[in-house]
Design a protein around this motif. Structure first.
Motif, PDB file in Angstrom:
ATOM      1  N   GLY A  34       0.791  -0.921  -0.118  1.00  0.00           N
ATOM      2  CA  GLY A  34      -0.037   0.145  -0.181  1.00  0.00           C
ATOM      3  C   GLY A  34       1.078   1.016   0.004  1.00  0.00           C
ATOM      4  N   ALA A  35       2.220   1.447  -0.709  1.00  0.00           N
ATOM      5  CA  ALA A  35       2.884   2.313  -0.596  1.00  0.00           C
ATOM      6  C   ALA A  35       2.422   3.240  -1.725  1.00  0.00           C
ATOM      7  CB  ALA A  35       4.318   1.998  -1.171  1.00  0.00           C
ATOM      8  N   GLN A  36       2.560   5.034  -1.515  1.00  0.00           N
ATOM      9  CA  GLN A  36       2.352   5.294  -2.505  1.00  0.00           C
ATOM     10  C   GLN A  36       3.209   5.752  -3.390  1.00  0.00           C
ATOM     11  OE1 GLN A  36       0.813   9.235  -0.481  1.00  0.00           O
ATOM     12  NE2 GLN A  36       0.527  10.741  -3.060  1.00  0.00           N
ATOM     13  N   VAL A  37       3.209   5.927  -4.976  1.00  0.00           N
ATOM     14  CA  VAL A  37       3.980   6.582  -5.925  1.00  0.00           C
ATOM     15  C   VAL A  37       4.263   7.759  -6.161  1.00  0.00           C
ATOM     16  CG1 VAL A  37       4.901   6.388  -7.858  1.00  0.00           C
ATOM     17  CG2 VAL A  37       4.564   4.497  -6.984  1.00  0.00           C
ATOM     18  N   VAL A  38       5.184   8.396  -5.946  1.00  0.00           N
ATOM     19  CA  VAL A  38       5.282  10.344  -5.842  1.00  0.00           C
ATOM     20  C   VAL A  38       5.838  10.523  -6.595  1.00  0.00           C
ATOM     21  CG1 VAL A  38       5.893  12.373  -4.500  1.00  0.00           C
ATOM     22  CG2 VAL A  38       5.137  10.132  -2.975  1.00  0.00           C
TER      23      VAL A  38
END
Length: 279
Positions: free
Chosen positions: A241-245
């Motif tokens: 569930g990591a966010q790609v920034v």
């Protein structure tokens, strides 16, 4: 003035003002390690009074052919019009030996030093000195523009430091070791990369190790630059569930980043927002 990449072009335009005309070789959305030379760039370099390169071997694969074609003594190595931005900068990640088994590791050190705003300040002063030496009549303009730019940078640096202070020590994942200087300046950790070694494409076994580390250490922010493969980043991020920034090291690479300060400001805001959204 010809700049190899857009952060130098943006700085040159701010320091030089109306007294300079700036051309940038690499597009802000392309990998600076691999740039295709075009005939128009050779012409621009032939006419140039100043060439600004990053140094630290970043442009080693494509700048030399352009210089050979330009035949311009004003911008050859050691000439007054040749600016090597890495001079005077303390580089990180200097390898102990020239060992190609370590991938595309730069012998001089990590060349992405402009993501530390304090290093940009060093380069801006270098440009002002160079412009003054070549155009003494413009010295008051260059000195005034430099002072104005430094004042703006210092004010924003306080703001950026405060914005990222709550996340000191937090880990992030990046595709390439681009963000080592940025994280060192603002107290973050960037020691996990999708590349197994610099310049080596990700392999399934290595990505599995990254995924396991992100799960085990609850790392939930992954930075991605415009020219890096989004599918790979999103696949890795999806496992915990990591966010790609979306970030960039070059002005113009993402909307609203014409100047260097706008670029760092956008990067800081996006990274701070992503870190704040995570547990």
């Amino acid at each position: 003035i010809v700049a190899t990449t857009s952060e130098y072009g943006a700085l040159a335009a701010e320091i030089g003002g109306a007294r300079v005309s700036v051309t940038t070789i690499a597009k802000p959305t392309e990998d600076p390690h691999f740039v295709d030379a075009r005939p128009s760039q050779v012409v621009a370099m032939h006419r140039a009074d100043v060439l600004i390169e990053g140094g630290a071997e970043l442009e080693i694969g494509w700048l030399t052919p352009l210089l050979d074609g330009a035949r311009n003594p004003r911008i050859l190595a050691g000439a007054p019009g040749r600016v090597v931005a890495s001079q005077g900068v303390q580089l990180l990640d200097i390898p102990p030996s020239a060992d190609r088994s370590q991938g595309d590791a730069h012998i001089a050190g990590n060349p992405h030093f402009m993501l530390d705003p304090q290093n940009a300040r060093i380069v801006a002063a270098h440009l002002a000195r160079t412009f003054t030496a070549l155009d003494a009549a413009g010295a008051p303009v260059y000195e005034s523009n430099l002072a104005t730019w430094i004042a703006s940078l210092e004010a924003k640096l306080r703001e950026w430091t405060a914005a990222l202070a709550p996340f000191k020590g937090r880990q992030i994942v990046t595709y390439h070791p681009t963000w080592r200087y940025f994280c060192s300046r603002f107290g973050l950790e960037a020691n996990t990369f999708l590349e197994p070694k610099p310049g080596i494409p990700p392999s399934p076994p290595h990505l599995a190790q990254v995924i396991a580390k992100m799960k085990a250490e609850d790392i939930r922010v992954l930075l991605l630059e415009p020219y890096q493969p989004r599918k790979t980043a999103e696949s890795v991020a999806s496992h915990n569930g990591a966010q790609v920034v979306e970030v960039c090291q070059f002005p113009g690479g993402i909307p609203g980043t014409v100047t260097y300060i706008e670029l760092i400001d956008t990067n800081v805001k996006r990274i701070a927002q992503a870190l704040a959204a995570q547990p």
